[in-house]
Motif scaffolding. Structure first.
Motif, PDB file in Angstrom:
ATOM      1  N   SER A  38     -17.790 -37.602  12.038  1.00 28.33           N
ATOM      2  CA  SER A  38     -17.969 -38.364  12.939  1.00 28.33           C
ATOM      3  C   SER A  38     -18.072 -37.355  13.777  1.00 28.33           C
ATOM      4  N   LYS A  39     -18.148 -36.580  14.323  1.00 23.62           N
ATOM      5  CA  LYS A  39     -18.293 -35.620  14.775  1.00 23.62           C
ATOM      6  C   LYS A  39     -19.984 -35.742  15.059  1.00 23.62           C
ATOM      7  N   ARG A  40     -20.382 -36.068  14.401  1.00 23.68           N
ATOM      8  CA  ARG A  40     -22.316 -35.103  14.431  1.00 23.68           C
ATOM      9  C   ARG A  40     -22.386 -36.594  15.046  1.00 23.68           C
ATOM     10  N   ASN A  99     -20.642 -38.961  16.471  1.00 25.63           N
ATOM     11  CA  ASN A  99     -19.706 -39.657  17.349  1.00 25.63           C
ATOM     12  C   ASN A  99     -18.634 -40.796  16.911  1.00 25.63           C
ATOM     13  N   ILE A 100     -18.139 -41.139  15.952  1.00 24.77           N
ATOM     14  CA  ILE A 100     -17.494 -42.182  15.985  1.00 24.77           C
ATOM     15  C   ILE A 100     -16.298 -41.920  15.242  1.00 24.77           C
ATOM     16  N   SER A 101     -15.221 -43.462  14.831  1.00 22.02           N
ATOM     17  CA  SER A 101     -14.213 -42.474  14.952  1.00 22.02           C
ATOM     18  C   SER A 101     -14.436 -42.826  13.126  1.00 22.02           C
TER      19      SER A 101
END
Length: 146
Positions: free
Chosen positions: A135-137, A139-141
């Motif tokens: 999610s961080k990599r 940039n998604i929920s």
């Protein structure tokens, strides 16, 4: 309303129905193709404004197309298969495909190529840590994985 007006409306409607019936009562692949082509033509002609009369016709034709597609066994199987896939696996597959990744590219988020392969095959599951890192990599929920 006088009977002449009613007769004119009736005649217009029956003429219209005779021309469009294939697109609103789709029974064959030829009818389906006719409806798709009609919808495409209507989309190019309709204006994007409230009250556009062609929008009513587009709604009727698109509803008929949807009904026909939903009646096809191949679509029903596709829907069943899609609904049975783990959302985490399908999200991971989409990310791999969209970003042109190899299994090795996910070593920081998941680990070895072998582990990525096991997750994609369903023999192992994504952990909360995997999901948080993915999610961080990207940039998604994290919710996309559930």
């Amino acid at each position: 309303m006088n009977s002449e007006a009613v007769t004119q409306i009736e005649d217009s409607f029956l003429s219209f129905l005779g021309r469009i019936q294939r697109a609103i009562e789709i029974k064959t692949d030829d009818d389906y193709q006719f409806a798709l082509e009609l919808l495409e033509q209507l989309m190019t002609k309709a204006e994007d404004r409230e009250g556009e009369p062609l929008l009513y016709l587009m709604d009727i034709v698109s509803d008929s197309i949807e009904d026909y597609e939903n009646s096809l066994e191949s679509i029903q199987r596709f829907d069943q298969e899609g609904n049975s896939i783990d959302p985490g696996i399908s999200t991971l597959r989409v990310l791999i495909d969209q970003y042109g990744l190899t299994y090795s590219d996910l070593k920081d988020e998941i680990g070895t190529k072998s582990l990525v392969s096991q997750i994609l095959s369903g023999s192992k599951s994504l952990t909360k840590t995997h999901i948080a890192k993915l999610s961080k990599r990207f940039n998604i929920s994290p919710q996309l994985f559930f």
